[in-house]
Design an enzyme around this catalytic site. Structure first.
Site, PDB file in Angstrom:
ATOM      1  N   GLY A   7      32.448   6.804   1.454  1.00 22.41           N
ATOM      2  CA  GLY A   7      31.946   8.182   1.601  1.00 22.41           C
ATOM      3  C   GLY A   7      32.945   9.271   1.241  1.00 22.41           C
ATOM      4  N   GLU A  52      37.928  12.293   5.383  1.00 23.31           N
ATOM      5  CA  GLU A  52      36.613  11.705   5.663  1.00 23.31           C
ATOM      6  C   GLU A  52      35.490  12.625   5.195  1.00 23.31           C
ATOM      7  OE1 GLU A  52      34.898   9.293   6.170  1.00 23.31           O
ATOM      8  OE2 GLU A  52      35.529   7.983   7.791  1.00 23.31           O
ATOM      9  N   ASP A  53      34.357  12.027   4.918  1.00 21.87           N
ATOM     10  CA  ASP A  53      33.179  12.823   4.590  1.00 21.87           C
ATOM     11  C   ASP A  53      32.486  13.306   5.853  1.00 21.87           C
ATOM     12  OD1 ASP A  53      32.617  10.153   5.099  1.00 21.87           O
ATOM     13  OD2 ASP A  53      30.802  10.118   3.903  1.00 21.87           O
ATOM     14  N   ASP A  62      30.440  11.059  12.706  1.00 23.20           N
ATOM     15  CA  ASP A  62      29.137  10.881  13.343  1.00 23.20           C
ATOM     16  C   ASP A  62      29.396  10.634  14.835  1.00 23.20           C
ATOM     17  OD1 ASP A  62      26.362  10.135  13.526  1.00 23.20           O
ATOM     18  OD2 ASP A  62      26.470   9.684  11.395  1.00 23.20           O
ATOM     19  N   LYS A  71      28.994  15.908  13.082  1.00 22.58           N
ATOM     20  CA  LYS A  71      27.728  16.045  13.808  1.00 22.58           C
ATOM     21  C   LYS A  71      28.019  16.066  15.300  1.00 22.58           C
ATOM     22  CE  LYS A  71      24.972  13.383  10.462  1.00 22.58           C
ATOM     23  NZ  LYS A  71      24.255  12.114  10.275  1.00 22.58           N
ATOM     24  N   PHE A 115      19.694  13.050   8.969  1.00 22.90           N
ATOM     25  CA  PHE A 115      20.092  12.093   7.932  1.00 22.90           C
ATOM     26  C   PHE A 115      20.516  12.863   6.687  1.00 22.90           C
ATOM     27  CE2 PHE A 115      20.555   8.609   5.330  1.00 22.90           C
ATOM     28  CZ  PHE A 115      20.363   7.446   6.041  1.00 22.90           C
ATOM     29  N   VAL A 116      21.819  12.906   6.435  1.00 24.38           N
ATOM     30  CA  VAL A 116      22.307  13.680   5.293  1.00 24.38           C
ATOM     31  C   VAL A 116      22.805  12.766   4.177  1.00 24.38           C
ATOM     32  CG1 VAL A 116      22.840  15.849   6.451  1.00 24.38           C
ATOM     33  CG2 VAL A 116      24.510  14.010   6.509  1.00 24.38           C
ATOM     34  N   ARG A 156      25.021   9.215  -3.506  1.00 25.88           N
ATOM     35  CA  ARG A 156      26.410   9.637  -3.284  1.00 25.88           C
ATOM     36  C   ARG A 156      26.849  10.642  -4.350  1.00 25.88           C
ATOM     37  NH1 ARG A 156      28.843   6.037   0.520  1.00 25.88           N
ATOM     38  NH2 ARG A 156      28.110   3.903   0.408  1.00 25.88           N
TER      39      ARG A 156
END
Ligand code: PRP
Length: 183
Positions: A48, A103-104, A107, A135, A156-157, A169
């Site tokens: 990611g 990081e992307d 969560d 998030k 949900f992204v 992606r």
């Protein structure tokens, strides 16, 4: 790939390409201020983080090396367990290094909670985190993030490194996926 290629699969654009660019520039500026006179080891978490790494690394003026890790959660209980398996380890020795994890998305926070402790235990001088998205509603553990892009709802992204079944992606923006795609 862009929004037109997604047809009905795209619900909405959450963060545009320009908003991402602007935010990464701000984050890079702050990173340069904080690490002045030092060298950074940027650690990307596959897959990611590839887009964030590519763009953020090019905006940073501080001397930086780039290394990658691939991790996955153990077993079917996956992310809730918080136990992480290393699929690809770093090539670098971390002794005395100033490590910045890239990081992307954060969560539950379990991956980064484990990763920061793991990298710190290898003798790094410092371990900090730069993440484009977080998030807050999904947090299971509090992770200290020094450089954060956007706090987003627990939806949900996809896009800009984030996938659904390995797709999307390569979208230049972050969007939400139409529910019919994953329901
Ligand atoms: C995503 C993301 C983080 C992790 C965050 O990776 O890149 O590494 O999940 O989740 P957490 O805060 O709940 O631990 P993913 O496992 O989807 O793999 P990918 O990067 O290869 O898509």
């Amino acid at each position: 790939m862009d929004a037109n290629d997604m047809g009905n699969a795209l619900e909405k654009v959450l963060i545009s390409e320009q908003e991402i660019k602007d935010k990464l520039a701000q984050m890079a500026k702050k990173i340069d201020e904080d690490y002045r006179g030092r060298e950074i080891l940027l650690v990307g978490v596959l897959k990611g983080a590839t887009m964030v790494m590519a763009d953020l690394a090019r905006l940073i003026h501080t001397p930086a090396e780039i290394d990658w890790m691939a991790v996955s959660s153990y077993g079917a209980a996956t992310k809730s367990s918080g136990v992480v398996k290393i699929l690809k380890d770093l090539d670098s020795d971390l002794t005395g290094r100033d490590v910045l994890i890239v990081e992307d998305v954060i969560d539950s926070g379990l991956t980064l909670d484990w990763l920061t402790r793991n990298l710190s235990s290898r003798g790094a001088a410092s371990v900090e985190i730069a993440a484009l998205l977080r998030k807050p509603e999904a947090a299971k553990v509090e992770v200290e993030v020094k450089y954060i892009g956007f706090d987003i709802p627990d939806e949900f992204v996809i896009g800009y490194g984030l996938d659904y079944a390995e797709k999307y992606r390569n979208l230049p923006f972050v969007g939400t996926l139409a529910p019919q795609v994953y329901q």
